[in-house]
Design an enzyme around this catalytic site. Structure first.
Site, PDB file in Angstrom:
ATOM      1  N   SER A   1       1.129  -0.791   0.002  1.00  0.00           N
ATOM      2  CA  SER A   1      -0.054   0.153   0.189  1.00  0.00           C
ATOM      3  C   SER A   1       0.956   1.440  -0.058  1.00  0.00           C
ATOM      4  O   SER A   1       2.143   1.268   0.413  1.00  0.00           O
ATOM      5  CB  SER A   1      -0.371   0.162   1.579  1.00  0.00           C
ATOM      6  OG  SER A   1      -2.217   0.746   0.981  1.00  0.00           O
ATOM      7  N   PRO A   2      -0.058   2.646  -0.854  1.00  0.00           N
ATOM      8  CA  PRO A   2       1.285   3.507  -0.632  1.00  0.00           C
ATOM      9  C   PRO A   2       1.388   3.997   0.635  1.00  0.00           C
ATOM     10  O   PRO A   2       0.622   3.899   1.533  1.00  0.00           O
ATOM     11  CB  PRO A   2       0.299   4.103  -1.415  1.00  0.00           C
ATOM     12  CG  PRO A   2      -0.781   3.651  -2.310  1.00  0.00           C
ATOM     13  CD  PRO A   2      -0.660   2.347  -1.999  1.00  0.00           C
TER      14      PRO A   2
ATOM     15  N   GLN B   1       0.906   6.496  -6.502  1.00  0.00           N
ATOM     16  CA  GLN B   1      -0.553   7.449  -6.212  1.00  0.00           C
ATOM     17  C   GLN B   1      -0.363   8.255  -6.822  1.00  0.00           C
ATOM     18  O   GLN B   1       0.674   9.314  -6.623  1.00  0.00           O
ATOM     19  CB  GLN B   1      -0.925   6.534  -5.297  1.00  0.00           C
ATOM     20  CG  GLN B   1      -2.184   7.355  -4.769  1.00  0.00           C
ATOM     21  CD  GLN B   1      -2.061   7.000  -2.894  1.00  0.00           C
ATOM     22  OE1 GLN B   1      -1.608   7.590  -1.789  1.00  0.00           O
ATOM     23  NE2 GLN B   1      -2.738   6.656  -2.668  1.00  0.00           N
TER      24      GLN B   1
ATOM     25  N   TYR C   1      -8.208  14.241   1.235  1.00  0.00           N
ATOM     26  CA  TYR C   1      -7.313  14.772   0.145  1.00  0.00           C
ATOM     27  C   TYR C   1      -9.096  15.642  -0.346  1.00  0.00           C
ATOM     28  O   TYR C   1      -9.563  15.303  -0.273  1.00  0.00           O
ATOM     29  CB  TYR C   1      -6.113  14.031  -0.264  1.00  0.00           C
ATOM     30  CG  TYR C   1      -5.560  13.516   0.458  1.00  0.00           C
ATOM     31  CD1 TYR C   1      -4.689  14.361   2.213  1.00  0.00           C
ATOM     32  CD2 TYR C   1      -5.317  12.198   1.080  1.00  0.00           C
ATOM     33  CE1 TYR C   1      -4.705  14.745   3.351  1.00  0.00           C
ATOM     34  CE2 TYR C   1      -3.913  11.902   1.861  1.00  0.00           C
ATOM     35  CZ  TYR C   1      -3.682  12.509   2.944  1.00  0.00           C
ATOM     36  OH  TYR C   1      -2.652  12.466   3.615  1.00  0.00           O
TER      37      TYR C   1
ATOM     38  N   LEU D   1      -5.318  -4.073   8.684  1.00  0.00           N
ATOM     39  CA  LEU D   1      -5.492  -4.784   9.654  1.00  0.00           C
ATOM     40  C   LEU D   1      -4.973  -6.090   9.043  1.00  0.00           C
ATOM     41  O   LEU D   1      -6.050  -6.937   9.267  1.00  0.00           O
ATOM     42  CB  LEU D   1      -6.163  -4.589  10.871  1.00  0.00           C
ATOM     43  CG  LEU D   1      -5.667  -3.050  12.184  1.00  0.00           C
ATOM     44  CD1 LEU D   1      -6.320  -3.410  13.274  1.00  0.00           C
ATOM     45  CD2 LEU D   1      -4.147  -3.398  12.075  1.00  0.00           C
TER      46      LEU D   1
ATOM     47  N   GLY E   1       0.311  -2.340   4.600  1.00  0.00           N
ATOM     48  CA  GLY E   1       0.588  -1.144   4.625  1.00  0.00           C
ATOM     49  C   GLY E   1       1.815  -1.560   5.556  1.00  0.00           C
ATOM     50  O   GLY E   1       2.323  -1.863   5.638  1.00  0.00           O
ATOM     51  N   ARG E   2       1.238  -1.071   7.387  1.00  0.00           N
ATOM     52  CA  ARG E   2       2.026  -1.049   8.526  1.00  0.00           C
ATOM     53  C   ARG E   2       2.788  -3.069   8.382  1.00  0.00           C
ATOM     54  O   ARG E   2       3.806  -2.576   8.388  1.00  0.00           O
ATOM     55  CB  ARG E   2       1.807  -0.612   9.072  1.00  0.00           C
ATOM     56  CG  ARG E   2       2.008   0.731   9.078  1.00  0.00           C
ATOM     57  CD  ARG E   2       0.905   1.416  10.194  1.00  0.00           C
ATOM     58  NE  ARG E   2      -0.362   1.632  10.000  1.00  0.00           N
ATOM     59  CZ  ARG E   2      -1.519   2.818  10.772  1.00  0.00           C
ATOM     60  NH1 ARG E   2      -1.033   3.491  11.539  1.00  0.00           N
ATOM     61  NH2 ARG E   2      -2.551   2.810  10.003  1.00  0.00           N
TER      62      ARG E   2
END
Length: 380
Positions: free
Chosen positions: A24-25, A101, A186, A307, A329-330
């Site tokens: 993921s970005p 992205q 955004y 998650l 992601g994380r």
């Protein structure tokens, strides 16, 4: 044994992802002047070595004032193309699809980095300066955020053009996949929600009016992006402020599909404040139901995020038909070899054959010399 869905190829227009695991970005705040540098090559390159099928850069601003911080990457100038080209060459050399992205921060721009101390604006000695932020209306994103200047219709049309130009640069840089960042509060998300968009012209009012600018951006990006390359869009299925919900997102996704969007990357929240997910208890896979609702409601492929921690969990999401791609992601920061470990968890790479051979032959050899261990990964 049937191969896990997570490790089956996924064709998108004229390109094929070797598997369904996606990085993921994630913002890194290490760019200077929006340029890719050695940090980005190393940071993203390790995920390609880890055999993720698609590797995304962080968001790249379509103009300088569209950055969130001054450390963000950009695609607003032709001089930035070569740095991105270095990155795409390495990612593709290792078998991953290279993805980027593009974004405009709108009223959530000109901010400190997430880990800066109170009152700090970027790294010491970097000379970072704030700038005037813009938005659909003169409403700040929350306490501590600057009040934006309302964009004129001419400026909106100019930003649409800049998204299309960024897409052209992304193609010139060699990216295989492009994603429009329309989530997390955004600029595009600011226009979608009546909480942040109080305009009374063609870009405000009812849902059709509020969607007009984001749909124009999608149209411009699709025009500036080759027909054989896929286009994603990231959405907040629910804005977290009570102005935009799943029903709205399904209607939006149907319009995006007509314009040539191939995948909806489904997140939530972020319209106000720092959060980039719905302010609810974060259980495992807590955003997957949003991806499932959009996939079924709009009949469009989706990417699930939030998650998702291991291979069996990701495989269950795919097997249930709740999403088509899994974004990590994380957890990828914690384990850059997440995809390869997932393959071992799912029983489809017991001999390290999916690993780059420079790693795999060492690890397989060590495995064979560990009679009391089931996997080589259990020792140093």
């Amino acid at each position: 044994m049937q191969r896990p869905l997570l490790f089956t190829p996924f064709r998108l227009r004229g390109v094929t992802a070797p598997n369904r695991a996606v990085v993921s970005p994630m913002v890194q705040y290490r760019a200077v002047g929006g340029q890719v540098n050695d940090y980005h090559i190393v940071h993203l390159g390790k995920f390609a070595l880890g055999k993720f099928g698609i590797v995304f850069t962080e968001n790249c601003a379509v103009e300088p004032r569209g950055r969130v911080t001054q450390g963000d990457l950009g695609l607003w100038d032709d001089g930035q193309i070569e740095g991105h080209r270095r990155l795409t060459r390495f990612l593709k050399q290792e078998g991953a699809l290279s993805a980027t992205q593009i974004t405009h921060s709108g009223r959530k721009g000109s901010t400190p980095r997430s880990f800066d101390k109170p009152g700090q604006l970027g790294p010491e000695g970097a000379g970072w300066q704030r700038w005037q932020v813009v938005g659909p209306s003169e409403l700040p994103a929350g306490d501590g955020y600057a009040t934006p200047r309302q964009l004129s219709e001419a400026e909106i049309q100019d930003i649409v053009r800049k998204f299309g130009e960024a897409a052209r640069r992304a193609d010139a840089a060699g990216y295989d996949v492009i994603e429009i960042h329309g989530a997390h509060g955004y600029l595009l998300a600011q226009f979608l929600s009546p909480v942040s968009n109080k305009r009374n012209d063609q870009y405000g009012g009812d849902r059709a009016g509020r969607m007009r600018f984001p749909l124009a951006v999608a149209r411009a990006v699709r025009t500036g992006w080759p027909e054989h390359k896929p286009m994603f869009i990231r959405v907040s299925a629910v804005d977290g402020a009570g102005g935009w919900d799943v029903e709205d997102s399904v209607a939006y996704a149907k319009e995006l599909k007509v314009l040539g969007v191939d995948v909806v990357d489904t997140s939530s929240g972020g319209l106000t404040g720092l959060s980039t997910a719905l302010p609810i208890k974060r259980t495992l896979g807590f955003q997957v139901p949003f991806a499932a609702a959009i996939k079924r409601g709009a009949c469009i492929p989706t990417m699930a995020v939030g998650l998702i921690l291991d291979g069996p969990q990701a495989e269950a999401i795919l097997q249930a038909g709740d999403a088509d791609l899994i974004a990590i992601g994380r957890q990828a920061l914690y384990d850059p070899f997440w995809a390869l470990h997932a393959a071992q968890e799912l029983g489809c790479d017991s001999s390290f054959e999916m690993w780059t051979p420079e790693y795999g032959w060492w690890l397989d050899k060590r495995k064979n010399n560990l009679p009391d261990r089931k996997t080589a990964g259990s020792v140093s």
